[in-house]
Scaffold this active site. Structure first.
Site, short mmCIF file in Angstrom:
data_model
loop_
_atom_site.label_atom_id
_atom_site.label_comp_id
_atom_site.label_asym_id
_atom_site.label_seq_id
_atom_site.Cartn_x
_atom_site.Cartn_y
_atom_site.Cartn_z
N HIS A 448 2.31 -7.25 4.31
CA HIS A 448 1.21 -7.89 3.57
C HIS A 448 1.28 -7.63 2.07
O HIS A 448 1.94 -6.75 1.58
CB HIS A 448 -0.15 -7.52 4.16
CG HIS A 448 -0.59 -6.10 4.00
ND1 HIS A 448 -1.89 -5.71 4.24
CD2 HIS A 448 0.06 -5.00 3.61
CE1 HIS A 448 -2.00 -4.42 4.02
NE2 HIS A 448 -0.84 -3.97 3.64
N GLU A 449 0.54 -8.50 1.35
CA GLU A 449 0.54 -8.58 -0.12
C GLU A 449 1.94 -8.84 -0.66
O GLU A 449 2.34 -8.30 -1.69
CB GLU A 449 -0.06 -7.31 -0.73
CG GLU A 449 -1.43 -6.95 -0.25
CD GLU A 449 -2.39 -8.13 -0.12
OE1 GLU A 449 -2.26 -9.09 -0.89
OE2 GLU A 449 -3.25 -8.11 0.77
N GLY A 450 2.67 -9.68 0.01
CA GLY A 450 4.03 -10.04 -0.41
C GLY A 450 5.04 -9.27 0.40
O GLY A 450 5.15 -8.05 0.29
#
Length: 598
Positions: A448-450
């Site tokens: 998550h978050e990239g």
């Protein structure tokens, strides 16, 4: 009894002996603080994390949030913990005093937050998202939106989310289809579906403030046409009172491998379940200017990426301490060649292979935490810079370190959790011990978050080339300054500095050759390899810098620091040799693979 969440002794070393955070009190922004207030925040964080967060971590894992078609049910202990967190002023710890925050240095706030992540990442995710949401609004929204939504978040009454992904788009934000139609009263009506929304629906507070990426009809195509909107679960009147329900509906929750305490949702905006103010669609308020939404959202995304790195490091750290405690108390086996099979068994920590696994964990966990706190210190310097040049230098350095701060702990502190399970053997694979949950919780962080791959594309495709390589030059200056300081000490620090210079110089040369070839597709096909090699060089630098800070100090603690640095240089940094070989060869193995060959 020592905590198995984090090491307060290590935090003191990182903050005061290495990063010299106390010197920040000589800057106007932090002049009201002192070492005493910093210590009080760290003490309070440990106490709250131990009392309110750690005590329901396993319960969160066993009894995850449930949706009955009407509302989400979450363990009541989560709400109690978050109330204690908010009552202690932790949500606004680093925010401006004029907004109701404590205006602490980011380094102290992050160090304090690490305790909560180590204790219970599922519960700590709610304030993590809320803080990022509030910071974005303060930076980019108008005063009216800030007044309406930020103070209640700092008080713990409102929670925040970020709504980016969609079922058909995932990380490809250019392909989102959520739309925001202008309304006569200056607001917008939002229609669409958002996926993977952590904290998207619950009853933990009075309201949930969604930050939603959407496209205004008629705007530019792709990412240039994305705008950002505040879409609250309940409308909020100008006087701050809660109004009618907005048309934000929970379509379902996602059931995860780990991180189960954080409800993860699919949200429908404007599906018609509610019609606020008599019009179809969810009421949304434009943040800043139209079509600038992705730029604004990167404010929260970059903060979240550092936050993900902190969570990963904290989970790696607590797993390391738990496996260390187990290894010290678990008797098994005898020294090689022991003549008497009836002789007492030895603690497994005396076995060489167990030492290897613990030493690797120590280098990953302590290194990852140090990296994230170093980045937090850069934020403090950025906020208080006395000149534009100083601020620009800190920004450039933070830009290039952010993908490393997100990806490196996510990969290697997860590896630490894997080793913690191995240290415990069969017991580590059971739910009676915490280490298997730490692994499952931490497995989310490379996603998550990239994702890991996105961080590689960001690093190689943007950060090392931006402004003619200015960020890379700034990092190079920092690394070479550490090498020079190590050489002044002589002995082993100087030897390690020579090792780092040799391989770091090669990495710089390889970076140039990747772009000199003129085939950006080949370069970016190797961006994940580049990310890992780059990250290990950054951590070697961090360990060398800490070794310089520990020079001349005696005792087991400092000897352990020096030995962890020694391990990293002998066992970890050499991993980058084959990676640099691949990069230098402009390897096309992955590009050459035909789909039909799989």
């Amino acid at each position: 009894m020592r905590s198995t969440l984090l090491s307060r002794r290590d935090l003191d070393f990182l903050l005061y002996e290495w990063l010299d955070v106390e010197s920040l009190t000589r800057r106007a922004r932090y002049a009201e603080h002192s070492r005493e207030t910093f210590d009080a925040v760290l003490d309070l964080s440990e106490q709250l994390a131990t009392k309110y967060f750690a005590t329901h971590n396993k319960l969160n894992d066993i009894r995850e949030p449930a949706f009955d078609g009407d509302k989400v049910t979450i363990n009541p202990e989560v709400g109690q913990a978050l109330s204690a967190f908010a009552d202690a002023g932790m949500i606004g710890a680093a925010m401006d005093a004029e907004l109701g925050g404590a205006q602490l240095p980011a380094a102290i706030a992050q160090a304090g937050f690490a305790w909560f992540h180590a204790a219970n990442p599922g519960t700590s995710a709610y304030p993590l998202l809320t803080i990022g949401n509030a910071n974005l609004l303060v930076a980019h929204a108008g005063p009216a939106l800030v007044r309406r939504f930020v103070p209640p978040m700092l008080e713990g009454r409102f929670f925040g989310t970020m709504c980016l992904s969609e079922p058909q788009a995932g990380s490809s934000l250019a392909d989102i289809v959520t739309r925001a139609e202008p309304h006569d009263d200056g607001t917008y009506r939002v229609f669409g579906t958002k996926m993977w929304i952590s904290g998207g629906d619950h009853e933990l507070g009075e309201n949930i403030v969604h930050l939603v990426l959407a496209k205004i009809p008629g705007g530019p195509a792709g990412t240039k046409g994305i705008s950002l909107f505040v879409v609250p679960r309940f409308l909020v009147d100008e006087d701050g009172s809660i109004g009618e329900r907005n048309d934000v509906a929970l379509a379902g929750i996602n059931h995860k491998m780990g991180f189960r305490g954080t409800v993860n949702t699919v949200l429908n905006f404007g599906e018609g379940r509610w019609s606020p103010q008599g019009a179809a669609g969810a009421v949304g308020y434009l943040v800043g200017e139209p079509h600038q939404g992705l730029k604004y959202m990167f404010h929260m995304m970059n903060e979240a990426r550092s936050g993900v790195g902190l969570v990963a490091a904290a989970l790696g750290y607590t797993g390391y301490l738990e496996s260390l405690d187990y290894a010290r108390t678990r008797p098994q086996g005898r020294t090689k060649g022991a003549a008497d099979p009836a002789s007492p068994q030895r603690p497994i920590i005396e076995h060489a292979d167990v030492k290897r696994m613990l030493l690797a964990q120590k280098s990953y966990a302590e290194g990852g935490l140090a990296l994230v706190l170093y980045c937090a210190r850069l934020i403090d310097e950025q906020h208080t810079a006395e000149s534009g040049d100083e601020r620009r230098a800190r920004t450039l350095l933070l830009d290039i370190l952010t993908p490393i701060a997100k990806s490196w702990p996510s990969q290697w502190c997860l590896a630490a959790n894997d080793l913690a399970i191995q240290v415990l053997g069969g017991y580590g694979y059971t739910r009676e011990y915490n280490v298997e949950q730490h692994y499952r919780d931490n497995r989310l962080n490379p996603i998550h978050e990239g994702t890991h791959g996105i961080q590689g594309l960001d690093l190689l495709g943007r950060k090392v080339t931006q402004q003619g390589g200015a960020s890379l030059r700034e990092l190079d200056t920092r690394i070479r300054a550490t090498m020079a300081a190590a050489r002044e000490l002589g002995g082993e620090p100087a030897e390690l500095a020579d090792r780092l210079e040799k391989t770091w110089t090669r990495l710089i040369a390889v970076t140039g050759s990747l772009f000199a070839a003129g085939d950006i597709e080949v370069a970016l096909a190797n961006s994940s390899v580049y990310l890992e090699a780059f990250g290990h060089h950054v951590l070697a630098w961090i360990w060398l810098d800490k070794m310089v800070a520990a020079h001349g100090r005696t005792g087991d603690f400092y000897d352990g620091k020096r030995h962890a640095a020694r391990y990293f240089f002998r066992h970890e940094l050499p991993r980058t040799g084959p990676q640099l070989d691949l990069l230098a060869d402009l390897d096309t193995t992955t590009l050459d693979m035909a789909e039909s060959w799989f």
